[in-house]
Structures are given as C-alpha cells and as structure tokens.
Design an enzyme around this catalytic site. Sequence first.
Site, PDB file in Angstrom:
ATOM      1  CB  SER A 532     -10.708   1.677   3.818  1.00 55.97           C
ATOM      2  OG  SER A 532     -11.148   2.344   2.666  1.00 55.97           O
ATOM      3  CG  ASP A 617     -11.714   9.402   4.433  1.00 54.29           C
ATOM      4  OD1 ASP A 617     -11.337   9.276   3.256  1.00 54.29           O
ATOM      5  OD2 ASP A 617     -11.696   8.483   5.264  1.00 54.29           O
ATOM      6  CG  HIS A 652      -9.003   6.954   3.460  1.00 53.07           C
ATOM      7  ND1 HIS A 652     -10.293   6.599   3.805  1.00 53.07           N
ATOM      8  CD2 HIS A 652      -8.416   5.815   3.010  1.00 53.07           C
ATOM      9  CE1 HIS A 652     -10.473   5.315   3.558  1.00 53.07           C
ATOM     10  NE2 HIS A 652      -9.347   4.814   3.087  1.00 53.07           N
TER      11      HIS A 652
END
Length: 681
Positions: A532, A617, A652
């Site tokens: 991320s 995501d 995610h």
Amino acid sequence: MQAPIAPKKPQLLEIHSHQRIDPYYWMNDRENPDVIEYLNAENSFLKEVMKPTEEFQKELFAEMKGRIKEDDQTVPYFKSGYYWYVRYEKGGEYPIYCRKKGSQEGPEEIILDVNELAKGKSFYQVGGTATSPDQKILAFAADEVGRRIYTIHFKNLATGEILAESISEITGNLVWAADNLTLFYSKQDPETLRSHRIYKHTLGSNPSEDPLIFEETDEEFSCMVHKSKTEEYLFIHSESTISSEMRFLKSDQPQGEFQILQARIPYLEYAADHFEEFFWIKTNDNAQNFKLVKTPISQPGKENWIDVIGHRSEVLLEDFELFSNYLVTQERTNGLTQIQIKPWKKEGYSLKFEDETYTAWVSTNPEFETDILRFGYNSLVTPSSVFDYDMISGEKTLLKQQEVVGGHDPNLYHSERIWAKASDGTLVPISLVYRKSLFIKNGQSPLLLYSYGSYGYSMDAYFSSNRLSLLDRGFVFAIAHIRGGEDLGRHWYEQGKMLNKRNTFTDFITCAEHLITENYTSPAHLNAMGGSAGGLLVGAILNLRPDLFNGAIANVPFVDVVTTMLDESIPLTTGEFQEWGNPKEKEYYDYMLSYSPYDNVEAKAYPNLLVTSGLHDSQVQYWEPTKWVAKLRAMKTDQNLLLLDTYMEAGHGGASGRFNALKELALEYAFLLMLEGKTSL
C-alpha cells in the site's frame, strides 16, 4: 512465453502549465475488456515464470499452514454477563463467533458461523458485529466482494434466524443504542467511498426510510459512530489527518440530538471516552506528543479541559484505558511501547519487558470494576501472548501464547535492534531477526527489509510463524522504523509527510546501506518489501537506488501518486491531502512529482520485482500497479524478473479466509527464495 506488452494510448495530462503524457491512462476502466485481457495475460505470464516453483509453493503453503493450530480460539473476555470468544475449526477458513453465559464452563452458543455464510462464495468477510444490549439480536456487516462495502444483517439469537431486513452499502461501522431497537451506522459516498453519513435504523422498519442523523460535508473528513466504554454515551467522531470533532448523545436517548464536544480547529486532534461526570480526552492541544485531559460533560469545550497527564517531549501517548480504580496508558519511548498503570490514589508504575525489541499493547478490557488488566505481548522471537495482570498484587498470568504446531524454540533465533545514521544525522532504528545457526556476518546472507512509513503507523517488531519459512532457510528479516511512522514520537511522523516525504525513502535507503556496511547482507542478496503506502516506498527507493537491491515485492502499491491525488473521485483522495499534499497547489505538485514512482520510471536496470494487486481494491485502485508494471516493462533495460499478480476476486487485503492468504504468501516466499537459487525444499 513472452511477457505481455500493454498497448500505449497516450493521454495528455496538464496542470500548472506542466504537461505529462500517460501512455497507460486507458487502464483506468475495470469494465474495459482490454484491461481484463491484459490482467489475465499478466497472471498467465506470472504462472509460467513461476512454474518451476509450483510444487515448492505447495510445500511452503503446507509448511506454513502446518504451523497453525487449526482448531484454535481467542482468549474469552467477559462483558454483559457473557464470555465472548472467536474460534476456528480444523479445515475451516473462517471464524466462528461464540459466547458462554456467566461461566467459561457453561454451554457454548454459536452466534455466527462465518464458514456457513461463506459457502459457495469466492470472497466473504465479516466487518463490524454488535449484539443488542438485551443480548437478543446480533447485527453484523458482511462484504462479499472485497471492496469494503458491507451489508448489515440481523440475527435473532434465540431462534438462530437471520431476519429478512438488511441495510446495504454501508461501511461496516455500527453500534446499538440502549433501547435494543435503534442501530446507528455509517455510510460511504458511493463514488469516493468516504464515510460521510450517519444514519439511524429502528429494528423492524424499512431501511430506505432511515433518517440521516449527521452528514460530514468537508471532503477532507470522514466520520464514524461508536460507544463509550461505559456504554452510556454514543459518539460521532469526524476526523481528518490533522483535525477532529466529536458529538455525543446519551445512549438511552436515541431520539435526542447529538451535541458537539469541541468544534473542529485545524491541527487540533482529540479522542474522548467517558467516566463518571467527565469526558477523558487524548489530545495534541499544545502537545505534539499528545496529553490526557478531562472535562465536565456539562461544559466539555476546550476552555474547560484540565490536564491529567501533561505533555512530554520524549514520550508519545498512544492510548488510555479507564478503570474504576486505575488509569492505564499505552505510551512509546525511544521507539518501544510502555504500559503505565496509575492507581487513582497512588503513584504509578510501568510493566517491564525483557526483549531488546518487542511489541506490547493494552488488550480487550471492557469491564470497569476490576483489578485485572489484560495486555498482549510479542517480539520477533516470542509468539503472540495474552496476559492478565493483577494491578494489586503485580502477578502476571499467561492466558495464552500462540501455538506454533510442531514446536518453536525462541532460543534458536536472535533478535536485535541497531541504528543507522541518515545524511542529516538522524538515527533510524532497525529491528532484525535471524536463525543463529544459519547466520554468518559476512555479507552473504539473504535479507528481507520491510517497512511502511506513512500515516503515523508505527511498525513494531512482531512475531510471525509464517516468517519462520524464510528464517529457517537462512534469511534475515529486518524492519526499518523510518520517518513517516510514529515509532519515535509524533515528530517522527511529521518529518516523513507532506513536503518532508522524501525522508521516508532516504531513511529506508540509509537502513539498507547500513545493513550492507555492517555485513548483514549485500546488494546481491538484499530484498525490499512494502504494501500500500509501503508499496509507494518500494517504488520510490527502486527509482532512487535500484543498485542496492536484488529483489523487491510491492503489495497493492500506491505508485501513481500525482494522478491519483488530482482525481477527487477516487476513494481516499480528498481525505489524504494533509498526508501527501494537494497537487492542485504547485508547490505540492512539483514535490510529489519528484518522487511519484510511476512518473519517475527511467530507462535503466531495475531489480527483480513482484507486484501484487486486487481488481476490487477500494484503497489503491488496481490500475496503479498495473500501469506501473506496464511502464517498467516498456522502459527497463535489464532482463530481471518483472511479475504482476492481480487477484481478480479480491480487494486491498487480498484473499479472504485464513488459509487462502497463505497461498499468496507462499508465492511471495517462493519468489524470494528463487532469487537465491532455491526452488524446492
């Protein structure tokens, strides 16, 4: 098999009289069949390249799964007359939520078996759960896609029936009022997914008619609803990166109006709980590292705040817990967590921990009238442990330590903390662990350097049974506690954000260079990893110093920084202007452009790279890693591996379930070990 080559369709992007040409902008459309075709082609290429490791991946998966106690459960905690816990059954992917009334020896009541709910679904995740105060109705939020858009369902705990009424497209945040009929919950903007509205639902009514209680109109803020530890108050908490605002309402008066605790002020952050006639508040009001204050409920504004624990320049106040006879705080000093216990009428003291680098935290403590503190602890060599601590006698009781099936001997491993000096003189801590018998300090050991470095999230030294699969094959694992996190205090965060963001990347490079200089590893054996915002870190350092690394893994990486932050329709963008800056202002545009990984790809050699992504995501849109890989493939001058693994049915967090995620990790470990010439057990 040839690597996929993505078509170039140049798109002109212009702002501040500056032009950028984005050849892969067209990938910003998950409904475009050409996009899906390209993602599938990349997945096929990945599978072909990694084919020699297929059996190895299966063995790694079995090895990691084999260390997990499959029929496991959490330590029960007592609340509202019940002992609550979550357990797993052998072979089960998902948790089973349970309770026992009055005694841990009583009969078990299964309140939610997620394995049953997930049958026939490729993805299933339960978010928030809450039982009504009379313990008759369970409300739970479920996501069946992975985009973190949930539906609330209601279950009658007496009959086991899941009721017909449901509330769709919510955030997963929910809380009951004291009347057993009213549920408050938050909804997100359907486009940006910003949590921006609080609604009130009355059980048995039509959800489409639920009244809107609060709307957060400032696009830099999001909001949520929660309850005080006493359960006497409901709070609506609005928050941006730099400011907070809370509203409160007696939980037994759900038809009443929420009142403002303290109106928002730029750079004033606070979070409140309730005890007796006061709100107790952690705040940065004239306190960079936060302090604890209390204020009368009848006059809660800032002008009435009274210091309980003043500001300390060397100590970060992370959290606090209120008991009828004690105040407990979780603090951070010199990068390590401390737990302080202060009886209301006596001098306080701190719990002692022996490891050189570790993680400790105040755990689940829902009861006020108790002398027992529950806390958690682990380190790079010590499995996660849950303790009850008697705050009168000082006796510490180990309730549970994570069981590593097959055995784990901490004495076989060594952990330590070392410090690297950045170019500006700042000392940056590194936590590391290795297996003693396999490590020689000659620069030839493979090493995985991990970090995050954003949002003030501290990267503590933690135990992982999965990581043993690397350590037992000679890897050193290291965590770089770089600026952008809050590891050494609030200033550590502020020195790694906005116009100081490059410190995050140069700190990581400093740590890599120090590990090489001290002969823990060498560029031929050093690997970087982050996910991320940590994927942004990986992308940035590979542009700056590709020569330092042999390999890298970037999980769901945030790499197209400027384009994303210019698009306010993308989830999270507006709420992050105080983290990265707003590129609509030229100063921030120029600075962000100077480090954005996608914008700084050059025609040069890059290390071996594995990139992961999720089609659904909600935090880092799939097209960021996709575009980045396409551009790298077109421009890099080396023959090193470049692989993109897109989860077509996840978001995610990757795959749902406790074992499916291990398959993804087995692929990552196989990639790292393959770079060291190991493709089998």
